[in-house]
Design an enzyme around this catalytic site. Structure first.
Site, mmCIF file in Angstrom:
data_model
loop_
_atom_site.group_PDB
_atom_site.id
_atom_site.type_symbol
_atom_site.label_atom_id
_atom_site.label_comp_id
_atom_site.label_asym_id
_atom_site.label_seq_id
_atom_site.Cartn_x
_atom_site.Cartn_y
_atom_site.Cartn_z
ATOM 1 N N THR A 158 114.282 -86.044 -1.215
ATOM 2 C CA THR A 158 114.307 -87.335 -1.887
ATOM 3 C C THR A 158 115.309 -87.229 -3.033
ATOM 4 O O THR A 158 115.637 -86.136 -3.490
ATOM 5 C CB THR A 158 112.898 -87.724 -2.374
ATOM 6 O OG1 THR A 158 112.324 -86.635 -3.078
ATOM 7 C CG2 THR A 158 112.009 -88.115 -1.205
ATOM 8 N N LYS A 188 109.261 -80.477 -10.085
ATOM 9 C CA LYS A 188 110.657 -80.264 -9.679
ATOM 10 C C LYS A 188 111.152 -78.879 -10.079
ATOM 11 O O LYS A 188 111.847 -78.216 -9.318
ATOM 12 C CB LYS A 188 111.554 -81.358 -10.242
ATOM 13 C CG LYS A 188 111.330 -82.704 -9.547
ATOM 14 C CD LYS A 188 112.308 -83.733 -10.011
ATOM 15 C CE LYS A 188 111.984 -85.134 -9.545
ATOM 16 N NZ LYS A 188 111.443 -85.329 -8.231
ATOM 17 N N ASP A 242 110.431 -91.666 -0.017
ATOM 18 C CA ASP A 242 109.272 -91.169 0.738
ATOM 19 C C ASP A 242 109.183 -91.882 2.083
ATOM 20 O O ASP A 242 108.905 -91.268 3.112
ATOM 21 C CB ASP A 242 107.971 -91.388 -0.047
ATOM 22 C CG ASP A 242 107.913 -90.594 -1.337
ATOM 23 O OD1 ASP A 242 108.492 -89.494 -1.387
ATOM 24 O OD2 ASP A 242 107.281 -91.076 -2.293
ATOM 25 N N SER A 263 115.465 -91.935 -4.167
ATOM 26 C CA SER A 263 114.387 -91.372 -4.966
ATOM 27 C C SER A 263 113.057 -91.833 -4.362
ATOM 28 O O SER A 263 112.966 -92.943 -3.820
ATOM 29 C CB SER A 263 114.530 -91.864 -6.403
ATOM 30 O OG SER A 263 113.527 -91.321 -7.213
ATOM 31 N N GLY A 264 112.029 -90.984 -4.448
ATOM 32 C CA GLY A 264 110.731 -91.303 -3.850
ATOM 33 C C GLY A 264 110.222 -92.698 -4.163
ATOM 34 O O GLY A 264 109.918 -93.478 -3.254
ATOM 35 N N HIS A 315 103.956 -94.497 -7.047
ATOM 36 C CA HIS A 315 104.223 -94.736 -5.624
ATOM 37 C C HIS A 315 103.255 -93.945 -4.744
ATOM 38 O O HIS A 315 103.580 -93.556 -3.638
ATOM 39 C CB HIS A 315 105.684 -94.405 -5.296
ATOM 40 C CG HIS A 315 106.051 -92.978 -5.509
ATOM 41 N ND1 HIS A 315 106.063 -92.383 -6.741
ATOM 42 C CD2 HIS A 315 106.430 -92.018 -4.633
ATOM 43 C CE1 HIS A 315 106.424 -91.118 -6.613
ATOM 44 N NE2 HIS A 315 106.645 -90.869 -5.343
ATOM 45 N N HIS A 330 107.146 -83.970 -6.915
ATOM 46 C CA HIS A 330 106.854 -84.913 -7.992
ATOM 47 C C HIS A 330 107.569 -84.428 -9.251
ATOM 48 O O HIS A 330 107.923 -83.245 -9.365
ATOM 49 C CB HIS A 330 105.352 -84.992 -8.237
ATOM 50 C CG HIS A 330 104.630 -85.831 -7.235
ATOM 51 N ND1 HIS A 330 103.285 -85.747 -7.036
ATOM 52 C CD2 HIS A 330 105.073 -86.795 -6.391
ATOM 53 C CE1 HIS A 330 102.915 -86.620 -6.113
ATOM 54 N NE2 HIS A 330 103.992 -87.253 -5.700
ATOM 55 N N THR A 390 116.284 -87.677 -6.531
ATOM 56 C CA THR A 390 116.431 -86.866 -7.732
ATOM 57 C C THR A 390 116.274 -85.394 -7.400
ATOM 58 O O THR A 390 117.076 -84.557 -7.833
ATOM 59 C CB THR A 390 115.394 -87.299 -8.794
ATOM 60 O OG1 THR A 390 115.476 -88.711 -8.976
ATOM 61 C CG2 THR A 390 115.644 -86.602 -10.111
ATOM 62 N N THR A 391 115.266 -85.071 -6.624
ATOM 63 C CA THR A 391 115.026 -83.680 -6.235
ATOM 64 C C THR A 391 116.236 -83.113 -5.507
ATOM 65 O O THR A 391 116.694 -82.011 -5.815
ATOM 66 C CB THR A 391 113.770 -83.580 -5.342
ATOM 67 O OG1 THR A 391 112.647 -84.100 -6.055
ATOM 68 C CG2 THR A 391 113.503 -82.151 -4.917
#
Length: 152
Positions: free
Chosen positions: A45, A23, A71, A65-66, A98, A19, A47-48
């Site tokens: 995911t 990060k 996800d 991205s999640g 989300h 999340h 951005t991570t």
């Protein structure tokens, strides 16, 4: 439901998820364990994944991205037996928009019986386990048997 076995090979396919507020913690953990993670196939995911790849130099297959579907993409990979374990640093004090996707991801990880770490301590335990560097048999749902029962 009946089960069958699946082999997690010594070269794991690892999902890395965090999340927003976690990060930096996942980045620090990944940097600390960079050498141990190198031989494995890493997914994350969006951005991570981009942050981890940029900051560590590790090869990471970034999904969406999640909140944009990442996800759910990871959940699909888990159900297809393409993810062997997941490191998911999540913020239990903050609701994510989300959240239903996160809950679904955790449910799929549980259904398919993959090892999941949800914080630094549990991630350290997974990574330093003697099983991490070995082939490991795990029980998973027997989907073929499930389908036969449903279609009978």
């Amino acid at each position: 439901m009946q089960t069958t076995t699946r082999t997690l090979t010594q070269h794991k396919r690892i999902a890395l998820v965090a999340h927003d507020s976690c990060k930096k913690n996942l980045l620090n953990w990944t940097q600390k364990h960079k050498e141990a993670l190198k031989p494995h196939i890493l997914y994350a995911t969006g951005t991570t994944g981009h942050i981890l790849e940029r900051e560590t130099g590790l090869s990471i297959q970034s999904l969406l991205s999640g909140p944009m579907g990442g996800d759910q993409q990871l959940g699909g990979l888990i159900a297809e037996k393409k993810i062997d374990m997941m490191i998911f640093f999540w913020x239990p004090m903050n609701a994510a928009p989300h959240e239903p996707d996160v809950k679904a991801l955790m449910r799929i990880a549980t259904v398919w019986n993959i090892p999941v770490a949800i914080n630094q301590s549990s991630a350290d335990f997974l990574l330093t386990s003697v099983l991490f560097e070995q082939d490991v048999e795990i029980d998973v749902p027997d989907y073929e048997g499930y389908l036969k029962e449903r279609l009978a």
